[in-house]
Design a protein around this motif. Sequence first.
Motif, PDB file in Angstrom:
ATOM      1  N   VAL A 205      -1.256  12.623  -9.980  1.00 19.49           N
ATOM      2  CA  VAL A 205      -2.583  13.242  -9.949  1.00 19.49           C
ATOM      3  C   VAL A 205      -2.548  14.576 -10.688  1.00 19.49           C
ATOM      4  CG1 VAL A 205      -4.296  14.331  -8.436  1.00 19.49           C
ATOM      5  CG2 VAL A 205      -3.377  12.079  -7.864  1.00 19.49           C
ATOM      6  N   SER A 206      -1.511  15.356 -10.456  1.00 22.03           N
ATOM      7  CA  SER A 206      -1.367  16.649 -11.130  1.00 22.03           C
ATOM      8  C   SER A 206      -1.274  16.466 -12.643  1.00 22.03           C
ATOM      9  CB  SER A 206      -0.135  17.367 -10.593  1.00 22.03           C
ATOM     10  OG  SER A 206       0.032  18.597 -11.254  1.00 22.03           O
TER      11      SER A 206
ATOM     12  N   ARG B  37       0.818  -1.209   0.000  1.00 22.69           N
ATOM     13  CA  ARG B  37       0.000   0.000   0.000  1.00 22.69           C
ATOM     14  C   ARG B  37       0.853   1.260   0.000  1.00 22.69           C
ATOM     15  NH1 ARG B  37      -4.109   0.467   4.756  1.00 22.69           N
ATOM     16  NH2 ARG B  37      -5.003  -1.266   3.605  1.00 22.69           N
ATOM     17  N   TYR B  38       1.930   1.249   0.749  1.00 26.83           N
ATOM     18  CA  TYR B  38       2.749   2.451   0.893  1.00 26.83           C
ATOM     19  C   TYR B  38       4.054   2.384   0.101  1.00 26.83           C
ATOM     20  CZ  TYR B  38      -0.611   3.528   4.485  1.00 26.83           C
ATOM     21  OH  TYR B  38      -1.775   3.777   5.139  1.00 26.83           O
ATOM     22  N   ALA B  39       4.112   1.526  -0.889  1.00 27.08           N
ATOM     23  CA  ALA B  39       5.331   1.379  -1.680  1.00 27.08           C
ATOM     24  C   ALA B  39       5.614   2.625  -2.521  1.00 27.08           C
ATOM     25  CB  ALA B  39       5.236   0.152  -2.580  1.00 27.08           C
ATOM     26  N   GLU B  40       4.561   3.288  -2.983  1.00 30.26           N
ATOM     27  CA  GLU B  40       4.722   4.480  -3.815  1.00 30.26           C
ATOM     28  C   GLU B  40       4.642   5.714  -2.920  1.00 30.26           C
ATOM     29  OE1 GLU B  40       3.022   5.936  -8.122  1.00 30.26           O
ATOM     30  OE2 GLU B  40       2.123   4.235  -7.118  1.00 30.26           O
ATOM     31  N   PRO B  41       5.681   6.560  -2.917  1.00 30.34           N
ATOM     32  CA  PRO B  41       5.698   7.714  -2.018  1.00 30.34           C
ATOM     33  C   PRO B  41       4.641   8.765  -2.399  1.00 30.34           C
ATOM     34  CG  PRO B  41       7.719   7.602  -3.329  1.00 30.34           C
ATOM     35  CD  PRO B  41       6.892   6.421  -3.689  1.00 30.34           C
ATOM     36  N   LEU B  42       4.181   9.498  -1.410  1.00 30.78           N
ATOM     37  CA  LEU B  42       3.137  10.497  -1.602  1.00 30.78           C
ATOM     38  C   LEU B  42       3.501  11.546  -2.643  1.00 30.78           C
ATOM     39  CD1 LEU B  42       0.362  11.531  -0.819  1.00 30.78           C
ATOM     40  CD2 LEU B  42       1.445  12.776   1.061  1.00 30.78           C
ATOM     41  N   PRO B  43       4.700  12.117  -2.645  1.00 28.84           N
ATOM     42  CA  PRO B  43       5.016  13.109  -3.683  1.00 28.84           C
ATOM     43  C   PRO B  43       4.865  12.553  -5.102  1.00 28.84           C
ATOM     44  CG  PRO B  43       6.642  13.223  -1.943  1.00 28.84           C
ATOM     45  CD  PRO B  43       5.782  12.011  -1.672  1.00 28.84           C
TER      46      PRO B  43
END
Length: 73
Positions: A51-52, A39-45
């Motif tokens: 998304v941008s 679930r957290y493998a891809e960092p938020l930034p």
Amino acid sequence: MKSLVVDDKWLTELQRQLHAEQDRVSHRLTARVRDLAERYAEPLPQLEQEVSDLKAKVSAHLARMGYHAEAQA
């Protein structure tokens, strides 16, 4: 006689059940850690950048279709 019944029968069964429960808990924890790692493998930034980028693509497609979000807001 008591030692034979308690030590050989009940203690052996209790040990077996305890080991089985430890194995179940260990497997559940391992599965949960694996789920969280995925679930957290891809960092938020990185997610925010994706998304941008997608938002810009959608806005461009809508603009070509004649829809302008600024006029609707």
